[in-house]
Design a protein around this motif. Structure first.
Motif, short mmCIF file in Angstrom:
data_model
loop_
_atom_site.label_atom_id
_atom_site.label_comp_id
_atom_site.label_asym_id
_atom_site.label_seq_id
_atom_site.Cartn_x
_atom_site.Cartn_y
_atom_site.Cartn_z
N THR A 93 -3.40 2.18 0.98
CA THR A 93 -4.67 1.48 0.77
C THR A 93 -4.82 1.19 -0.72
O THR A 93 -4.18 1.84 -1.56
CB THR A 93 -5.86 2.35 1.23
OG1 THR A 93 -5.96 3.47 0.35
CG2 THR A 93 -5.71 2.80 2.67
N PRO A 94 -5.69 0.27 -1.07
CA PRO A 94 -5.93 0.03 -2.51
C PRO A 94 -6.42 1.28 -3.24
O PRO A 94 -6.10 1.48 -4.41
CB PRO A 94 -7.00 -1.06 -2.51
CG PRO A 94 -6.80 -1.79 -1.22
CD PRO A 94 -6.38 -0.72 -0.24
N ALA A 95 -7.15 2.14 -2.55
CA ALA A 95 -7.69 3.35 -3.19
C ALA A 95 -6.62 4.40 -3.46
O ALA A 95 -6.79 5.24 -4.35
CB ALA A 95 -8.79 3.95 -2.33
N THR A 96 -5.51 4.38 -2.71
CA THR A 96 -4.49 5.41 -2.87
C THR A 96 -3.17 4.89 -3.43
O THR A 96 -2.30 5.68 -3.78
CB THR A 96 -4.21 6.12 -1.53
OG1 THR A 96 -3.74 5.15 -0.58
CG2 THR A 96 -5.44 6.83 -1.00
N SER A 97 -3.01 3.60 -3.55
CA SER A 97 -1.72 3.03 -3.95
C SER A 97 -1.36 3.31 -5.40
O SER A 97 -2.13 3.04 -6.32
CB SER A 97 -1.75 1.51 -3.75
OG SER A 97 -0.55 0.94 -4.26
#
Length: 166
Positions: A93-97
């Motif tokens: 996800t954008p939050a974890t990438s």
């Protein structure tokens, strides 16, 4: 509102981190390279210079990405693999990438990956996921202690369970 690929594609290009054709690790004009974490980029460039002495060239297939571009790639993966769970094995996800934070780079061709597999830990450059031989991140402790164990895929990485900050 249903996902529309056409709604994303026109606005998301190289400025958002797309790499339509592989570029050299020395390319300061392409945001996917230029926006990498400086320590990662330095290690990558030192390794690439040494690999060139062995006749091996490094190319970047992916690097820094905007959150919007990462979201686009995730939506594409969900469409391709049929579920969020299966897509998570390949795209964060954008939050974890680590790509969004500039802490990951995708390297090619296969000869470069083979060179990094053998020599990368000496620069702190480590493959992280068994299913993604192209994905490298900086692990400075690897210079002294060797590369960490590989996760089978991103779903086994505890960092994928909490938002990243940089």
């Amino acid at each position: 509102m249903p996902y529309s690929e056409a709604a994303f594609r026109p606005a998301l290009g190289t400025a958002h981190g797309a790499v339509p054709a592989p570029v050299t690790v020395f390319d300061d004009e392409t945001p996917a390279v230029a926006n990498l974490d400086p320590a990662l980029l330095d290690a990558l460039r030192r390794a690439a210079a040494d690999a060139a002495g062995d006749g091996v060239g490094f190319l970047v297939n992916g690097g820094w990405r905007s959150p919007e571009y990462q979201e686009y790639l995730l939506r594409e993966a969900i469409s391709k693999y049929g579920s969020e769970e299966e897509a998570a094995r390949w795209v964060a996800t954008p939050a974890t990438s680590a790509h969004v934070s500039g802490d990951a780079v995708d390297i090619g061709p296969p000869a470069a990956r083979a060179w990094l597999s053998e020599h990368g830990a000496g620069y702190g450059l480590c493959q992280i996921y068994r299913n993604e031989p192209w994905h490298y991140e900086l692990r400075p402790e690897a210079v002294e202690y060797g590369r960490p164990s590989l996760y089978a895929d991103p779903t086994h990485d505890p960092r994928m369970r909490a938002p990243r900050s940089h």
